[in-house]
Design a protein around this motif. Structure first.
Motif, PDB file in Angstrom:
ATOM      1  N   UNK B 364       0.830  -1.205   0.000  1.00 65.47           N
ATOM      2  CA  UNK B 364       0.000   0.000   0.000  1.00 65.47           C
ATOM      3  C   UNK B 364       0.867   1.259   0.000  1.00 65.47           C
ATOM      4  N   UNK B 365       2.151   1.122   0.295  1.00 69.08           N
ATOM      5  CA  UNK B 365       3.021   2.287   0.291  1.00 69.08           C
ATOM      6  C   UNK B 365       4.265   2.040   1.121  1.00 69.08           C
ATOM      7  N   UNK B 366       5.038   3.099   1.304  1.00 73.89           N
ATOM      8  CA  UNK B 366       6.229   3.047   2.156  1.00 73.89           C
ATOM      9  C   UNK B 366       5.900   3.710   3.484  1.00 73.89           C
ATOM     10  N   UNK B 367       6.523   3.216   4.553  1.00 69.62           N
ATOM     11  CA  UNK B 367       6.262   3.762   5.885  1.00 69.62           C
ATOM     12  C   UNK B 367       6.847   5.159   6.009  1.00 69.62           C
ATOM     13  N   UNK B 368       6.066   6.066   6.559  1.00 70.07           N
ATOM     14  CA  UNK B 368       6.543   7.417   6.895  1.00 70.07           C
ATOM     15  C   UNK B 368       7.278   8.076   5.756  1.00 70.07           C
ATOM     16  N   UNK B 369       6.762   7.963   4.583  1.00 69.38           N
ATOM     17  CA  UNK B 369       7.478   8.492   3.424  1.00 69.38           C
ATOM     18  C   UNK B 369       6.510   9.022   2.369  1.00 69.38           C
ATOM     19  N   UNK B 370       5.770  10.059   2.713  1.00 72.32           N
ATOM     20  CA  UNK B 370       4.756  10.575   1.787  1.00 72.32           C
ATOM     21  C   UNK B 370       5.342  10.982   0.430  1.00 72.32           C
ATOM     22  N   UNK B 371       6.588  11.436   0.439  1.00 71.11           N
ATOM     23  CA  UNK B 371       7.172  11.897  -0.817  1.00 71.11           C
ATOM     24  C   UNK B 371       7.398  10.702  -1.759  1.00 71.11           C
ATOM     25  N   UNK B 372       7.982   9.640  -1.209  1.00 71.83           N
ATOM     26  CA  UNK B 372       8.217   8.452  -2.032  1.00 71.83           C
ATOM     27  C   UNK B 372       6.886   7.837  -2.466  1.00 71.83           C
ATOM     28  N   UNK B 373       5.897   7.866  -1.592  1.00 68.87           N
ATOM     29  CA  UNK B 373       4.584   7.330  -1.954  1.00 68.87           C
ATOM     30  C   UNK B 373       3.971   8.108  -3.110  1.00 68.87           C
ATOM     31  N   UNK B 374       4.121   9.414  -3.041  1.00 68.75           N
ATOM     32  CA  UNK B 374       3.566  10.265  -4.086  1.00 68.75           C
ATOM     33  C   UNK B 374       4.214   9.971  -5.435  1.00 68.75           C
ATOM     34  N   UNK B 375       5.523   9.711  -5.381  1.00 73.96           N
ATOM     35  CA  UNK B 375       6.240   9.439  -6.626  1.00 73.96           C
ATOM     36  C   UNK B 375       5.905   8.061  -7.188  1.00 73.96           C
ATOM     37  N   UNK B 376       5.819   7.074  -6.315  1.00 78.15           N
ATOM     38  CA  UNK B 376       5.730   5.692  -6.804  1.00 78.15           C
ATOM     39  C   UNK B 376       4.292   5.217  -6.996  1.00 78.15           C
ATOM     40  N   UNK B 377       3.377   5.763  -6.205  1.00 79.62           N
ATOM     41  CA  UNK B 377       1.983   5.298  -6.292  1.00 79.62           C
ATOM     42  C   UNK B 377       1.128   6.409  -6.889  1.00 79.62           C
ATOM     43  N   UNK B 378       0.698   6.181  -8.129  1.00 80.52           N
ATOM     44  CA  UNK B 378      -0.079   7.212  -8.810  1.00 80.52           C
ATOM     45  C   UNK B 378      -1.326   6.613  -9.437  1.00 80.52           C
ATOM     46  N   UNK B 379      -2.464   7.194  -9.146  1.00 77.53           N
ATOM     47  CA  UNK B 379      -3.741   6.741  -9.712  1.00 77.53           C
ATOM     48  C   UNK B 379      -3.966   5.247  -9.497  1.00 77.53           C
TER      49      UNK B 379
END
Lengths: 502, 502
Positions: B364-379
């Motif tokens: 579902x994403x990376x822990x405590x890493x909103x920036x990396x999540x934004x880059x890697x998980x899109x739409x």
């Protein structure tokens, strides 16, 4: 986390369409009486059939009844209905027109699809249906194994796991059949639970001589496409032909009921080859003697307990437990929960009670039947009406199928339904039906009736009366008269005591 | 329909606990260096370990880091943490204290569990950690294979599929490792997708000499308990020992990386027995020559493409396609979607682009890493950074692992991380890292640096500088100097051109 919620939503509710995933494969999808379809061919036929439905105005969510026994026609229709996002209503071809009409009406069917062998039955059914509703459903007669290739094929890309794949009718103690709403999720989780218990191999060939309009048969069709393996279908059960297929056609899995296995073992002339991994034995508990013969002759058999409402297997005995737990239906499949409910709540191991179920293979309810839903689905659990217990290792032992159920050659026969029919006859005052042992079918129904003063029993006429209203396997094979039926203090019929009249 | 919604809620979110379902079984759960645990034994140890965690004040949801390579200890901890409803942070034992400290800090770890072989590393790690945060985590040193049997065992009954089972760190192009949040659902759907592609048998014995702190290893542990089959673990990779296990110990499935398989084939003295069903080849695309040898020698091998973020397999080539699709990573698993994203959107078959993924095995994403999540998980899609294409039958061909990734003996090595370390050295002005071919490890990293005016390269000192800050496999095996590094117009380092300095 917003992303988490978004992804969770996307992946839980739907999966890529199963047939779409197999569509370019030259692997065998279906084998039926010497004919073979690859997945590519099945995909094409399903798309054409879906296109035909669309061209007839059938919309997603519409109910499409199917009256056919031809394996390839059946498979193409099942998958075609899925591609059109319709809801299949598979009909038992052994039922009488009035019985079928009830199901068509109850399910709000838009179109009745049939093969030419069932044209007459389809016409009579529609005639009977017109006594229940104003407008007839559309008719679509399938032209053998030919599909209209002038239409534009229709395909779906995803499967919504919550959506209903079919409405499958199952009788009950109340007499009137109930339409179990089997979802795609029920199929998926059933396939996965089964894979874990029985194993799955890319080269599996799963044979079933069971009718495809029941869960035992249809689930083989659906599982095979989920796995990408081969479904082998026989039009009807012939022990010699099943044995031949096991010996020569590389059958790895087989779904049968005990009465069939008994006949197969009798007809068998040599040991089964090691290609046969497992015989899944559904449709009621097998006699201990049958299981003992299997152990002795090294026949790999797994006793299973299943229902329409659980889309087949609830529990299945692993091969490694064949001896140690002989007579048990095994542990619940990985995602299914089994509890035993006594009069005052859940009971501990070894204590008898009603078998109740929970899990993703259990249907969400019956169509258009809030009363039955209220009775059977309580606090998230499905009440089977069957009696059993679990041992201290969680193995299920089924003692009695739901109150007085008769299982005749794999077909469920409910005494209440036959009694209700007998009671409509002007001479019959009381009627009780139970099962008696039968060499060939396992059990067959018999009836005990009390007649109105002055009437005398004409067994032949009464049988004929039933035959017009009930499928052949439901017609009592013996009818005897009594002065009164056995009842308990509160007047409830004691069906088990009917045997003393035989 | 209220009932429908209620049941749907119950069955989608949770499943019966996997280990609980196996708990009474005398079947082998784990085999490690001649020692064997049945499921009953694993269940007992896991419960005791969960009880120990509870007695130490560890609560559900707390993060529990594990620094161990001992297979039985690792397995008991993995399952113990699950029973305590904690979140595991499996640590790579090859990392340096500063690298480990970053992960402990980033994951908000409450307790560090280690075996005696890693006591020293655990102490150094905690020391390094204290430079990042005020309070140290609890320490728990495991006493060999003995578990505290004075505590009250703790068990769970259900598994919430949305809950996080572990935070597994994976490096990336940005240099700093990211903690992928692997859920129980990721494991379940991965196990089921894998079962459909590779098959599963009740008697499966899945061997992995891969580290258990990576997805390739840990997923074998989790899958086995979901299936109720046997996980076989080797402490480290020894080609002779793996070959022996295949020959003598009934291995049916094997997970290795190409460099391992190459060594196995060299060491092998006879054909593998037919008990070996499949070798799952992960950790980067195998050389065509290796796959051709496998085809020629009839070694059943399935090239696979997977990532930490997909909890291992994304796509796997079925055995039946070994020849026909040689070099492909196969079709996506049943529940996983693969698309190729070009500069201007999705591209058609045969066109290269970034591999993007969707499905229930994707974290579902990376822990405590909103920036990396934004880059890697899109739409709703996960962007892998890897380059590939799909052919007209949907088979995936991976051309390049994510930008400049070096795969050394199955470990992912990210140039950016090494470059960042080199740049902290006072003499280094610019640093570029890339992989060079290596007989044993497939690839090893090398570095090209520019130095400040007046400085001269002391390769040994610079290597030692890296060794103190990076795991051994990340230390550049060669360091050369240059006047300037190759860069494109916008100044971006062109790592592929670094090879000209060798």
């Amino acid at each position: 986390m917003a992303i988490e919620a978004m992804l969770a939503h996307a992946v839980d509710q739907r999966v890529p369409d199963w047939l779409d995933r197999q569509r370019i494969s030259n692997k065998l999808a279906i084998e039926f009486q010497g004919k073979q379809w690859t997945y590519r061919q099945l995909y094409e036929r399903a798309g054409l059939f879906a296109g035909t439905l669309k061209s007839l105005g059938i919309m997603p969510g519409d109910r499409i009844a199917l009256l056919a026994r031809h394996g390839l026609v059946f498979a193409a229709t099942v998958h075609g209905v899925i591609q059109r996002e319709g809801i299949l209503v598979p009909l038992n071809t052994r039922l009488q027109p009035v019985e079928l009409a009830f199901q068509l009406h109850d399910a709000r069917v838009s179109i009745l699809v049939f093969d030419s062998a069932h044209r007459e039955l389809a016409m009579q059914t529609t005639k009977a249906l017109m006594e229940l509703q104003d407008a007839p459903p559309l008719h679509l007669e399938l032209n053998g194994e030919r599909w209209d290739d002038q239409v534009t094929p229709v395909y779906r890309e995803y499967i919504d796991l919550k959506a209903t794949q079919c409405i499958m009718y199952t009788s009950g103690t109340t007499g009137l059949p109930k339409g179990a709403l089997i979802s795609f999720g029920n199929h998926l989780w059933g396939a996965l639970g089964s894979a874990i218990r029985l194993g799955v191999q890319p080269n599996d060939r799963w044979l079933t001589p069971l009718p495809l309009f029941h869960v035992g048969g249809q689930s083989v069709l659906l599982r095979s496409v989920i796995y990408g393996t081969t479904a082998m279908i026989h039009a009807s059960f012939d022990p010699v032909e099943v044995n031949r297929a096991i010996d020569e056609d590389g059958v790895t899995l087989l779904s049968v009921v005990p009465a069939m296995l008994t006949q197969m073992l009798r007809a068998k002339t040599k040991a089964y080859p090691t290609t046969l991994r497992n015989i899944l034995l559904g449709g009621g508990p097998a006699a201990r003697s049958l299981l003992e013969v299997c152990v002795k002759e090294n026949v790999p058999v797994s006793q299973s307990y299943g229902l329409t409402e659980s889309n087949s297997q609830v529990a299945t005995l692993g091969l490694e437990d064949s001896l140690r737990k002989l007579g048990s239906a095994g542990q619940p499949l990985a995602f299914t929960e089994v509890r035993i409910m006594g009069k005052d709540g859940l009971v501990p191991s070894y204590q008898e009670g009603e078998i109740i179920l929970r899990g993703p293979t259990i249907v969400s309810g019956y169509a258009h039947n809030p009363k039955a839903n209220e009775q059977a689905f309580r606090d998230g659990w499905f009440y089977t009406g069957d009696i059993g217990y679990v041992d201290d290792e969680g193995y299920l032992f089924v003692l009695d199928r739901r109150a007085d159920l008769i299982i005749s050659g794999g077909e469920n026969v409910y005494p209440a339904e036959i009694e209700a029919t007998l009671l409509t006859h002007e001479d019959v005052v009381e009627a009780g039906v139970a099962g008696m042992a039968d060499e060939r079918f396992g059990q067959i129904p018999f009836a005990v009736v009390t007649l109105r003063a002055g009437a005398t029993l004409n067994q032949e006429a009464l049988e004929e009366y039933c035959r017009q209203r009930l499928a052949g396997y439901k017609v009592p094979k013996r009818i005897v008269t009594a002065d009164a039926l056995p009842r308990n203090a509160s007047g409830k019929l004691l069906r088990r005591e009917l045997h003393s009249w035989l």
